[in-house]
Design a protein around this motif. Structure first.
Motif, PDB file in Angstrom:
ATOM      1  N   LEU A  84       6.037  -7.427 -27.797  1.00  0.00           N
ATOM      2  CA  LEU A  84       5.555  -6.090 -27.455  1.00  0.00           C
ATOM      3  C   LEU A  84       5.741  -5.836 -25.960  1.00  0.00           C
ATOM      4  CD1 LEU A  84       2.202  -5.955 -29.472  1.00  0.00           C
ATOM      5  CD2 LEU A  84       4.522  -5.437 -30.257  1.00  0.00           C
ATOM      6  N   ASN A  85       5.608  -4.586 -25.558  1.00  0.00           N
ATOM      7  CA  ASN A  85       5.666  -4.268 -24.140  1.00  0.00           C
ATOM      8  C   ASN A  85       4.257  -3.980 -23.615  1.00  0.00           C
ATOM      9  OD1 ASN A  85       5.031  -1.515 -24.773  1.00  0.00           O
ATOM     10  ND2 ASN A  85       7.196  -1.082 -25.103  1.00  0.00           N
ATOM     11  N   GLU A  86       4.164  -3.750 -22.317  1.00  0.00           N
ATOM     12  CA  GLU A  86       2.858  -3.542 -21.685  1.00  0.00           C
ATOM     13  C   GLU A  86       2.133  -2.335 -22.274  1.00  0.00           C
ATOM     14  OE1 GLU A  86       1.181  -2.411 -17.234  1.00  0.00           O
ATOM     15  OE2 GLU A  86       2.972  -3.668 -17.413  1.00  0.00           O
ATOM     16  N   SER A  87       2.860  -1.266 -22.550  1.00  0.00           N
ATOM     17  CA  SER A  87       2.244  -0.062 -23.095  1.00  0.00           C
ATOM     18  C   SER A  87       1.649  -0.315 -24.479  1.00  0.00           C
ATOM     19  CB  SER A  87       3.286   1.054 -23.168  1.00  0.00           C
ATOM     20  OG  SER A  87       2.742   2.207 -23.770  1.00  0.00           O
ATOM     21  N   GLN A  88       2.337  -1.088 -25.292  1.00  0.00           N
ATOM     22  CA  GLN A  88       1.829  -1.387 -26.634  1.00  0.00           C
ATOM     23  C   GLN A  88       0.575  -2.238 -26.580  1.00  0.00           C
ATOM     24  OE1 GLN A  88       5.752  -2.862 -27.839  1.00  0.00           O
ATOM     25  NE2 GLN A  88       5.712  -1.457 -29.602  1.00  0.00           N
ATOM     26  N   TRP A  89       0.543  -3.207 -25.670  1.00  0.00           N
ATOM     27  CA  TRP A  89      -0.660  -4.020 -25.523  1.00  0.00           C
ATOM     28  C   TRP A  89      -1.815  -3.179 -24.981  1.00  0.00           C
ATOM     29  CZ3 TRP A  89      -2.001  -8.104 -27.900  1.00  0.00           C
ATOM     30  CH2 TRP A  89      -1.048  -9.032 -28.325  1.00  0.00           C
ATOM     31  N   ARG A  90      -1.529  -2.268 -24.083  1.00  0.00           N
ATOM     32  CA  ARG A  90      -2.576  -1.382 -23.567  1.00  0.00           C
ATOM     33  C   ARG A  90      -3.179  -0.566 -24.713  1.00  0.00           C
ATOM     34  NH1 ARG A  90      -4.012   0.528 -18.670  1.00  0.00           N
ATOM     35  NH2 ARG A  90      -2.231  -0.484 -17.664  1.00  0.00           N
ATOM     36  N   SER A  96      -9.341   0.885 -28.614  1.00  0.00           N
ATOM     37  CA  SER A  96     -10.285   0.260 -29.544  1.00  0.00           C
ATOM     38  C   SER A  96     -11.686   0.417 -28.987  1.00  0.00           C
ATOM     39  CB  SER A  96      -9.954  -1.223 -29.727  1.00  0.00           C
ATOM     40  OG  SER A  96      -8.650  -1.399 -30.221  1.00  0.00           O
ATOM     41  N   SER A  97     -12.664   0.358 -29.871  1.00  0.00           N
ATOM     42  CA  SER A  97     -14.054   0.538 -29.451  1.00  0.00           C
ATOM     43  C   SER A  97     -14.877  -0.735 -29.559  1.00  0.00           C
ATOM     44  CB  SER A  97     -14.706   1.639 -30.299  1.00  0.00           C
ATOM     45  OG  SER A  97     -14.680   1.296 -31.673  1.00  0.00           O
ATOM     46  N   SER A  98     -14.254  -1.839 -29.995  1.00  0.00           N
ATOM     47  CA  SER A  98     -14.975  -3.100 -30.155  1.00  0.00           C
ATOM     48  C   SER A  98     -13.966  -4.240 -30.266  1.00  0.00           C
ATOM     49  CB  SER A  98     -15.851  -3.074 -31.404  1.00  0.00           C
ATOM     50  OG  SER A  98     -15.041  -3.029 -32.566  1.00  0.00           O
ATOM     51  N   PRO A  99     -14.401  -5.487 -30.025  1.00  0.00           N
ATOM     52  CA  PRO A  99     -13.503  -6.627 -30.237  1.00  0.00           C
ATOM     53  C   PRO A  99     -12.977  -6.703 -31.664  1.00  0.00           C
ATOM     54  CG  PRO A  99     -15.389  -7.312 -28.935  1.00  0.00           C
ATOM     55  CD  PRO A  99     -15.675  -5.910 -29.422  1.00  0.00           C
ATOM     56  N   SER A 100     -13.813  -6.371 -32.652  1.00  0.00           N
ATOM     57  CA  SER A 100     -13.365  -6.438 -34.046  1.00  0.00           C
ATOM     58  C   SER A 100     -12.257  -5.422 -34.307  1.00  0.00           C
ATOM     59  CB  SER A 100     -14.531  -6.214 -35.003  1.00  0.00           C
ATOM     60  OG  SER A 100     -15.107  -4.941 -34.826  1.00  0.00           O
ATOM     61  N   GLU A 101     -12.328  -4.258 -33.657  1.00  0.00           N
ATOM     62  CA  GLU A 101     -11.272  -3.267 -33.823  1.00  0.00           C
ATOM     63  C   GLU A 101      -9.975  -3.745 -33.173  1.00  0.00           C
ATOM     64  OE1 GLU A 101     -10.389   1.482 -33.044  1.00  0.00           O
ATOM     65  OE2 GLU A 101     -12.444   0.708 -32.899  1.00  0.00           O
ATOM     66  N   ILE A 102     -10.082  -4.433 -32.046  1.00  0.00           N
ATOM     67  CA  ILE A 102      -8.898  -5.014 -31.421  1.00  0.00           C
ATOM     68  C   ILE A 102      -8.249  -6.005 -32.370  1.00  0.00           C
ATOM     69  CG2 ILE A 102      -8.103  -6.562 -29.581  1.00  0.00           C
ATOM     70  CD1 ILE A 102     -10.105  -5.226 -27.721  1.00  0.00           C
ATOM     71  N   ARG A 103      -9.057  -6.838 -33.008  1.00  0.00           N
ATOM     72  CA  ARG A 103      -8.499  -7.820 -33.950  1.00  0.00           C
ATOM     73  C   ARG A 103      -7.857  -7.136 -35.150  1.00  0.00           C
ATOM     74  NH1 ARG A 103     -13.151 -10.578 -31.973  1.00  0.00           N
ATOM     75  NH2 ARG A 103     -14.459  -9.873 -33.713  1.00  0.00           N
ATOM     76  N   LYS A 104      -8.437  -6.039 -35.617  1.00  0.00           N
ATOM     77  CA  LYS A 104      -7.817  -5.282 -36.698  1.00  0.00           C
ATOM     78  C   LYS A 104      -6.476  -4.706 -36.244  1.00  0.00           C
ATOM     79  CE  LYS A 104     -10.907  -5.800 -39.900  1.00  0.00           C
ATOM     80  NZ  LYS A 104     -10.587  -6.626 -41.105  1.00  0.00           N
ATOM     81  N   ASN A 105      -6.412  -4.245 -34.995  1.00  0.00           N
ATOM     82  CA  ASN A 105      -5.155  -3.738 -34.460  1.00  0.00           C
ATOM     83  C   ASN A 105      -4.104  -4.843 -34.385  1.00  0.00           C
ATOM     84  OD1 ASN A 105      -6.142  -1.157 -34.178  1.00  0.00           O
ATOM     85  ND2 ASN A 105      -6.645  -1.380 -32.001  1.00  0.00           N
ATOM     86  N   LEU A 106      -4.547  -6.057 -34.042  1.00  0.00           N
ATOM     87  CA  LEU A 106      -3.620  -7.192 -34.011  1.00  0.00           C
ATOM     88  C   LEU A 106      -3.071  -7.464 -35.413  1.00  0.00           C
ATOM     89  CD1 LEU A 106      -5.492  -9.684 -31.640  1.00  0.00           C
ATOM     90  CD2 LEU A 106      -3.389  -8.439 -31.144  1.00  0.00           C
ATOM     91  N   HIS A 108      -2.772  -5.368 -37.839  1.00  0.00           N
ATOM     92  CA  HIS A 108      -1.874  -4.271 -38.209  1.00  0.00           C
ATOM     93  C   HIS A 108      -0.534  -4.395 -37.486  1.00  0.00           C
ATOM     94  CE1 HIS A 108      -0.641  -0.213 -39.406  1.00  0.00           C
ATOM     95  NE2 HIS A 108      -0.306   0.010 -38.140  1.00  0.00           N
ATOM     96  N   THR A 109      -0.562  -4.812 -36.226  1.00  0.00           N
ATOM     97  CA  THR A 109       0.655  -4.905 -35.422  1.00  0.00           C
ATOM     98  C   THR A 109       1.503  -6.096 -35.836  1.00  0.00           C
ATOM     99  OG1 THR A 109      -0.532  -3.919 -33.551  1.00  0.00           O
ATOM    100  CG2 THR A 109       1.544  -5.033 -33.060  1.00  0.00           C
ATOM    101  N   PHE A 110       0.846  -7.194 -36.246  1.00  0.00           N
ATOM    102  CA  PHE A 110       1.549  -8.413 -36.645  1.00  0.00           C
ATOM    103  C   PHE A 110       1.189  -8.749 -38.100  1.00  0.00           C
ATOM    104  CE2 PHE A 110       0.721  -8.720 -32.060  1.00  0.00           C
ATOM    105  CZ  PHE A 110       2.009  -8.894 -31.567  1.00  0.00           C
ATOM    106  N   PRO A 111       1.682  -7.968 -39.055  1.00  0.00           N
ATOM    107  CA  PRO A 111       1.240  -8.122 -40.452  1.00  0.00           C
ATOM    108  C   PRO A 111       1.652  -9.445 -41.086  1.00  0.00           C
ATOM    109  CG  PRO A 111       3.095  -6.594 -40.305  1.00  0.00           C
ATOM    110  CD  PRO A 111       2.646  -6.865 -38.904  1.00  0.00           C
ATOM    111  N   GLU A 112       2.663 -10.131 -40.549  1.00  0.00           N
ATOM    112  CA  GLU A 112       3.106 -11.398 -41.117  1.00  0.00           C
ATOM    113  C   GLU A 112       2.303 -12.590 -40.583  1.00  0.00           C
ATOM    114  OE1 GLU A 112       5.340 -11.409 -43.565  1.00  0.00           O
ATOM    115  OE2 GLU A 112       5.321  -9.219 -43.346  1.00  0.00           O
ATOM    116  N   THR A 113       1.459 -12.337 -39.595  1.00  0.00           N
ATOM    117  CA  THR A 113       0.692 -13.425 -38.985  1.00  0.00           C
ATOM    118  C   THR A 113      -0.495 -13.792 -39.866  1.00  0.00           C
ATOM    119  OG1 THR A 113       1.360 -12.781 -36.757  1.00  0.00           O
ATOM    120  CG2 THR A 113      -0.634 -14.126 -36.956  1.00  0.00           C
ATOM    121  N   GLN A 114      -0.603 -15.072 -40.176  1.00  0.00           N
ATOM    122  CA  GLN A 114      -1.693 -15.549 -41.032  1.00  0.00           C
ATOM    123  C   GLN A 114      -2.902 -16.020 -40.235  1.00  0.00           C
ATOM    124  OE1 GLN A 114      -0.144 -18.319 -44.180  1.00  0.00           O
ATOM    125  NE2 GLN A 114       1.830 -17.829 -43.258  1.00  0.00           N
ATOM    126  N   GLY A 115      -2.676 -16.413 -38.976  1.00  0.00           N
ATOM    127  CA  GLY A 115      -3.768 -16.917 -38.140  1.00  0.00           C
ATOM    128  C   GLY A 115      -3.615 -16.503 -36.696  1.00  0.00           C
TER     129      GLY A 115
END
Length: 292
Positions: A84-90, A96-106, A108-115
């Protein structure tokens, strides 16, 4: 649904190596450092010693702005871009409004990631807060010979042996409350470096990541480049690039740091002090079965 895994121990126990090994397996993203909720808790005390000796936290009051700012800075400082680039990580972090939402975004962004792994250290006091997020929130702790770890910390961080012993006692005490929890997994540094293939298979089974072939050679650092082991002999004053002190690339797992404490002239005295304090903890008995 992906699993989210904390990699934790007292510093100089092998968490950086473990996070690199996990990062280098298919289906895993491993941040080292990054997304550390504990360090954004209000009134948490100083890192590392106060936090390491902190009792289990209840209802952490999180400074979310600090969490966002620190997490984003560590993505940039350690070049943990994962394509990803800096803008996408930003966007992932600040929209996001919470750490859990950040993890949900992760997820969604990396759907093949299992862990998704997060290497913290000195963080066991946050265990209950973490696993209360749900059954896919897991915790990996690695133990190393407390004397080897203490002398490594003395060289790398300037921790006194006394501080290391106090930290280990506090860590070991909390360990008794979590070691039988099904969301907790304990491994030993010595087992990892002596039987890495089997230990990695066991870990991947625990975090529910399907991986037929264990990669133990092509190991990557947080920046996606060749992993540079952070030896205690490497000065903190050396120039860093993408968060990494420049040094020799990883050339395979070795066990030459096992029993390193024996080379120090005062190690017999330290051995007896550590043994007296730690032999009562089952997880540490293996290190004190013989006289020095």
């Amino acid at each position: 649904m992906a699993n989210h895994i904390i990699i934790d121990s007292v510093a100089r126990s092998g968490t950086t190596l473990l996070s690199a090994l996990l990062r280098s397996q298919n289906g895993i993203i491993s941040f080292c450092p990054g997304f550390n909720e504990l360090l954004s808790c209000e009134k948490i005390g100083e890192w590392p010693h106060d936090i390491c000796r902190q009792d289990f936290i209840k209802d952490c009051e999180l400074n979310f702005n600090k969490f966002q700012d620190t997490s984003f800075a560590q993505i940039l400082d350690f070049a943990q871009y994962y394509g990803l680039n800096e803008s996408q990580w930003r966007s992932i972090i600040f929209e996001s409004s919470s750490p859990s939402e950040i993890r949900k975004n992760l997820e969604h962004t990396f759907p093949e990631t299992q862990g998704f792994c997060y290497r913290w250290n000195q963080a066991l006091c946050y265990f209950n807060e973490w696993i209360n997020n749900g059954p896919n929130y897991l915790w990996l702790t690695i133990i190393r010979n407390p004397l080897d770890r203490a002398y490594s910390s003395l060289e790398k961080h300037g921790w006194s042996l006394e501080d290391s012993l106090h930290n280990t006692i506090s860590f070991a005490t909390k360990l008794q409350s979590v070691v039988d929890n099904k969301q907790f997994y304990l491994l030993y540094y010595e087992d990892l470096v002596q039987s890495p293939n089997q230990e990695m298979k066991n870990i991947l089974d625990f975090i529910n990541v399907e991986n037929k072939d264990i990669n133990l050679r092509n190991i990557k650092g947080s920046n996606g480049k060749d992993f540079i082991p952070q030896s205690s002999e490497m000065s903190g004053r050396l120039k860093k690039s993408d968060g990494y002190i420049q040094g020799k690339k990883f050339d395979g797992i070795y066990n030459k740091q096992v029993d390193r404490y024996k080379k120090y002239p005062d190690s017999d005295i330290a051995y007896n002090q550590f043994k007296s304090a730690l032999v009562g903890f089952q997880q540490y008995e293996r290190y004190f079965t013989n006289e020095f």
